[in-house]
Design an enzyme around this catalytic site. Structure first.
Site, mmCIF file in Angstrom:
data_model
loop_
_atom_site.group_PDB
_atom_site.id
_atom_site.type_symbol
_atom_site.label_atom_id
_atom_site.label_comp_id
_atom_site.label_asym_id
_atom_site.label_seq_id
_atom_site.Cartn_x
_atom_site.Cartn_y
_atom_site.Cartn_z
ATOM 1 N N ASN A 106 3.187 31.088 -78.792
ATOM 2 C CA ASN A 106 4.129 32.198 -80.051
ATOM 3 C C ASN A 106 5.145 31.939 -79.729
ATOM 4 O OD1 ASN A 106 5.109 34.050 -81.237
ATOM 5 N ND2 ASN A 106 3.332 34.947 -82.095
ATOM 6 N N GLU A 147 3.764 31.773 -84.982
ATOM 7 C CA GLU A 147 5.132 32.816 -85.475
ATOM 8 C C GLU A 147 5.835 31.307 -85.928
ATOM 9 O OE1 GLU A 147 6.176 36.476 -85.464
ATOM 10 O OE2 GLU A 147 5.104 36.700 -83.481
ATOM 11 N N ASP A 194 -2.702 33.130 -80.862
ATOM 12 C CA ASP A 194 -1.731 34.667 -80.448
ATOM 13 C C ASP A 194 -3.057 35.429 -80.764
ATOM 14 O OD1 ASP A 194 -1.292 36.913 -80.404
ATOM 15 O OD2 ASP A 194 1.088 36.909 -81.058
ATOM 16 N N ASN A 202 -3.663 38.602 -80.572
ATOM 17 C CA ASN A 202 -3.568 40.546 -80.384
ATOM 18 C C ASN A 202 -4.102 40.681 -80.179
ATOM 19 O OD1 ASN A 202 -0.126 40.759 -81.082
ATOM 20 N ND2 ASN A 202 -0.884 39.250 -83.131
ATOM 21 N N ASP A 235 -2.686 35.313 -75.332
ATOM 22 C CA ASP A 235 -2.529 34.420 -75.785
ATOM 23 C C ASP A 235 -3.531 33.731 -75.310
ATOM 24 O OD1 ASP A 235 0.542 34.374 -77.583
ATOM 25 O OD2 ASP A 235 0.297 35.303 -75.719
ATOM 26 N N ASP A 283 9.173 36.050 -76.748
ATOM 27 C CA ASP A 283 8.159 36.837 -76.083
ATOM 28 C C ASP A 283 7.113 36.549 -75.514
ATOM 29 O OD1 ASP A 283 7.678 36.665 -78.670
ATOM 30 O OD2 ASP A 283 8.024 39.602 -78.939
ATOM 31 N N HIS A 284 6.758 35.254 -75.747
ATOM 32 C CA HIS A 284 5.371 35.033 -75.367
ATOM 33 C C HIS A 284 5.950 34.132 -74.789
ATOM 34 C CE1 HIS A 284 2.693 36.702 -78.464
ATOM 35 N NE2 HIS A 284 3.698 37.206 -79.096
#
Length: 260
Positions: A7, A34, A149, A151, A220, A249-250
């Site tokens: 991501n 994303e 991802d 989540n 992930d 951030d991933h």
DNA sequence: ATGGTCGATCCTCGA
């Protein structure tokens, strides 16, 4: 075959880092989430220059998923084929066959808050993924690799503090059961199969120095059908990629399979 | 010191 999920939190903001990382790590198939781009804006030429074909399913400001492959990119399909007549309103899933593997690149809805409309959308979305896999693949006999991802932190080892997440999304029973249904089809969480440890994460909040405090989550995932999972050579989360200038951030999750 | 982010869009929202 080296398959990666990452991501990137805006491909426009991250393209330089993504290109440099591809040069260094040489994935065969890179699934990104994303992109936050329209299809028109997607930089196919940048990936072609590195030797990759690419497919993108985007909408603009939010979401957006892409598959970049140097081992073929066939039978590309965006969205669900689960027999329902209501298409996913968001650009969150892209399928392609790469080097004989049916690949799904997923950006599962965040959920926002437990019982929020978006949380129910998330659970429905994961159910549609299950139905799509059942309708269009044999997740026991075929080479199927579902990444992205999700989540969802599949169990308490995947969260820095289960207490801190009590009452939050990503750790609730229904979300974890939705992941368990996918693994119940035969798909294997290949990272978890290799590593028992708590504390191995793929995402860290930008806020409050979470990365430096090791406060993250493993959300992930690389879910591989048995014929692929049995051919797993190596898997890791490249947490170094979370460091430095303008990281996502991933972190990327890298899985190598010996598939002839 | 008791906070602390980022990206896209538009001055707020989503993560």
């Amino acid at each position: 075959m080296r398959i990666v999920t990452w991501n990137v939190n805006s491909l426009k903001a991250r393209l330089g880092r993504v290109e440099a990382w591809i040069r260094a790590v040489q994935p065969d198939v890179l699934c990104i989430q994303e992109t936050k781009m329209t299809d028109e804006a997607f930089p196919h030429a940048a990936f072609a220059a590195l030797g990759y074909e690419s497919a993108h399913h985007g909408e603009g400001r939010w979401n957006g998923v892409a598959i970049i492959s140097r081992v073929g990119l066939d039978d590309v399909r965006a969205g669900f084929a689960d027999g329902r007549d209501d298409p996913d309103p968001d650009a969150r899933i892209l399928w392609a066959t790469c080097g004989g593997v049916r690949v799904a690149c997923c950006y599962v809805p965040n959920g926002r808050e437990v019982d929020h409309d978006h949380y129910h959308y998330k659970l429905d979305w994961l159910g549609r993924l299950y139905d799509d896999l059942v309708a269009n693949t044999d997740p026991v006999a075929d080479r199927v690799v579902v990444v992205g991802d999700f989540n969802v932190a599949p169990d308490d080892r995947d969260v820095w503090s289960p207490a801190a997440f009590e009452g939050s999304t990503h750790v609730t029973g229904p979300e974890r059961e939705a992941i368990d249904r996918l693994t119940g089809l035969g798909l294997v969480d290949v990272f978890r199969e290799r590593f028992d440890d708590a504390g191995l994460y793929s995402w860290w909040d930008y806020r409050a120095g979470a990365f430096y405090k090791r406060q993250g989550m493993r959300i992930d995932l690389v879910l591989a059908s048995p014929p692929a999972a049995e051919a797993l050579d190596f898997v890791l989360i490249d947490r170094n990629e979370r460091k430095g200038e303008k990281p996502s951030d991933h972190a990327p999750v890298v899985a190598d399979f010996h598939l002839g």
